[in-house]
Design a protein around this motif. Structure first.
Motif, PDB file in Angstrom:
ATOM      1  N   THR A  57      -0.875 -14.793  11.850  1.00 49.47           N
ATOM      2  CA  THR A  57      -1.316 -13.439  12.144  1.00 49.47           C
ATOM      3  C   THR A  57      -2.153 -12.914  10.987  1.00 49.47           C
ATOM      4  O   THR A  57      -2.243 -13.530   9.931  1.00 49.47           O
ATOM      5  CB  THR A  57      -0.121 -12.517  12.393  1.00 49.47           C
ATOM      6  OG1 THR A  57       0.758 -12.596  11.275  1.00 49.47           O
ATOM      7  CG2 THR A  57       0.630 -12.922  13.647  1.00 49.47           C
ATOM      8  N   ALA A  58      -2.747 -11.765  11.202  1.00 50.57           N
ATOM      9  CA  ALA A  58      -3.699 -11.229  10.237  1.00 50.57           C
ATOM     10  C   ALA A  58      -3.067 -11.047   8.856  1.00 50.57           C
ATOM     11  O   ALA A  58      -1.953 -10.556   8.729  1.00 50.57           O
ATOM     12  CB  ALA A  58      -4.241  -9.907  10.732  1.00 50.57           C
ATOM     13  N   SER A  59      -3.815 -11.446   7.853  1.00 50.78           N
ATOM     14  CA  SER A  59      -3.358 -11.304   6.480  1.00 50.78           C
ATOM     15  C   SER A  59      -4.555 -11.120   5.565  1.00 50.78           C
ATOM     16  O   SER A  59      -5.638 -11.625   5.838  1.00 50.78           O
ATOM     17  CB  SER A  59      -2.568 -12.533   6.047  1.00 50.78           C
ATOM     18  OG  SER A  59      -2.266 -12.478   4.666  1.00 50.78           O
ATOM     19  N   ARG A  60      -4.317 -10.413   4.465  1.00 46.90           N
ATOM     20  CA  ARG A  60      -5.352 -10.225   3.442  1.00 46.90           C
ATOM     21  C   ARG A  60      -5.265 -11.295   2.358  1.00 46.90           C
ATOM     22  O   ARG A  60      -6.074 -11.288   1.438  1.00 46.90           O
ATOM     23  CB  ARG A  60      -5.213  -8.841   2.806  1.00 46.90           C
ATOM     24  CG  ARG A  60      -5.335  -7.731   3.809  1.00 46.90           C
ATOM     25  CD  ARG A  60      -5.079  -6.367   3.184  1.00 46.90           C
ATOM     26  NE  ARG A  60      -5.153  -5.309   4.196  1.00 46.90           N
ATOM     27  CZ  ARG A  60      -5.812  -4.185   4.056  1.00 46.90           C
ATOM     28  NH1 ARG A  60      -6.464  -3.943   2.932  1.00 46.90           N
ATOM     29  NH2 ARG A  60      -5.832  -3.280   5.007  1.00 46.90           N
ATOM     30  N   ASP A  61      -4.320 -12.178   2.480  1.00 52.62           N
ATOM     31  CA  ASP A  61      -4.086 -13.195   1.465  1.00 52.62           C
ATOM     32  C   ASP A  61      -4.931 -14.425   1.738  1.00 52.62           C
ATOM     33  O   ASP A  61      -4.674 -15.149   2.711  1.00 52.62           O
ATOM     34  CB  ASP A  61      -2.597 -13.573   1.456  1.00 52.62           C
ATOM     35  CG  ASP A  61      -2.253 -14.584   0.400  1.00 52.62           C
ATOM     36  OD1 ASP A  61      -1.062 -14.875   0.237  1.00 52.62           O
ATOM     37  OD2 ASP A  61      -3.169 -15.084  -0.275  1.00 52.62           O
ATOM     38  N   PRO A  62      -5.941 -14.707   0.923  1.00 46.52           N
ATOM     39  CA  PRO A  62      -6.818 -15.850   1.202  1.00 46.52           C
ATOM     40  C   PRO A  62      -6.111 -17.197   1.157  1.00 46.52           C
ATOM     41  O   PRO A  62      -6.570 -18.157   1.783  1.00 46.52           O
ATOM     42  CB  PRO A  62      -7.898 -15.747   0.108  1.00 46.52           C
ATOM     43  CG  PRO A  62      -7.291 -14.915  -0.960  1.00 46.52           C
ATOM     44  CD  PRO A  62      -6.358 -13.976  -0.286  1.00 46.52           C
ATOM     45  N   SER A  63      -4.994 -17.280   0.462  1.00 46.46           N
ATOM     46  CA  SER A  63      -4.289 -18.563   0.357  1.00 46.46           C
ATOM     47  C   SER A  63      -3.684 -18.995   1.690  1.00 46.46           C
ATOM     48  O   SER A  63      -3.296 -20.159   1.846  1.00 46.46           O
ATOM     49  CB  SER A  63      -3.193 -18.483  -0.705  1.00 46.46           C
ATOM     50  OG  SER A  63      -2.120 -17.655  -0.275  1.00 46.46           O
ATOM     51  N   LEU A  64      -3.613 -18.082   2.652  1.00 47.73           N
ATOM     52  CA  LEU A  64      -3.038 -18.403   3.958  1.00 47.73           C
ATOM     53  C   LEU A  64      -4.061 -18.972   4.937  1.00 47.73           C
ATOM     54  O   LEU A  64      -3.717 -19.340   6.052  1.00 47.73           O
ATOM     55  CB  LEU A  64      -2.386 -17.161   4.565  1.00 47.73           C
ATOM     56  CG  LEU A  64      -1.222 -16.565   3.767  1.00 47.73           C
ATOM     57  CD1 LEU A  64      -0.680 -15.331   4.468  1.00 47.73           C
ATOM     58  CD2 LEU A  64      -0.124 -17.589   3.561  1.00 47.73           C
ATOM     59  N   TYR A  65      -5.311 -19.048   4.497  1.00 47.77           N
ATOM     60  CA  TYR A  65      -6.381 -19.496   5.384  1.00 47.77           C
ATOM     61  C   TYR A  65      -6.773 -20.929   5.045  1.00 47.77           C
ATOM     62  O   TYR A  65      -7.146 -21.230   3.917  1.00 47.77           O
ATOM     63  CB  TYR A  65      -7.581 -18.554   5.289  1.00 47.77           C
ATOM     64  CG  TYR A  65      -7.259 -17.196   5.865  1.00 47.77           C
ATOM     65  CD1 TYR A  65      -6.607 -16.232   5.107  1.00 47.77           C
ATOM     66  CD2 TYR A  65      -7.563 -16.900   7.195  1.00 47.77           C
ATOM     67  CE1 TYR A  65      -6.277 -15.002   5.653  1.00 47.77           C
ATOM     68  CE2 TYR A  65      -7.248 -15.673   7.752  1.00 47.77           C
ATOM     69  CZ  TYR A  65      -6.591 -14.731   6.971  1.00 47.77           C
ATOM     70  OH  TYR A  65      -6.254 -13.513   7.519  1.00 47.77           O
TER      71      TYR A  65
END
Length: 123
Positions: free
Chosen positions: A102-110
């Motif tokens: 789901t949407a996240s601002r954390d680039p490490s999750l992409y």
């Protein structure tokens, strides 16, 4: 597996508009959250906007809220970032990224990233 290609960057005067596109490969694109990040010279990468795959809910950084609009067309495997009222401080390389979460601002999750497109706003 998803591959992402950005386009639409360029040079624009302050107050102008640009529309960035993020083209994705892959049959299951509709199940990916897509997020735009940007990085200006000498600065950290920062979150710009994200669109959730579950319900297409969008979230924006405070610095772009009410000026930028994020949308997606799953039939075309495209995500669009409409940028209005551009300011010189919007100058950066804009990169789109995708995640099964789901949407996240954390680039490490992409896990999937494009190469980026340069946006330059002159004063």
């Amino acid at each position: 597996q998803v591959q992402l290609v950005e386009s639409g960057g360029g040079l624009v005067q302050a107050g102008g508009s640009l529309r960035l596109s993020c083209a994705a490969s892959g049959r299951t694109f509709s199940t990916y959250t897509v997020t735009w990040f940007r990085q200006a010279p000498g600065k950290e990468q920062e979150f710009v906007a994200t669109i959730n795959w579950v319900d297409s809910t969008t979230y924006y950084a405070d610095s772009v809220k009410a000026r930028f609009t994020l949308s997606r067309d799953n039939a075309k495997n495209m995500v669009y970032l409409q940028m209005n009222s551009l300011k010189p401080e919007d100058t950066a390389v804009y990169v789109c990224a995708a995640s099964r979460g789901t949407a996240s601002r954390d680039p490490s999750l992409y896990g999937y990233w494009g190469q980026g497109t340069q946006v330059t706003v002159s004063s």
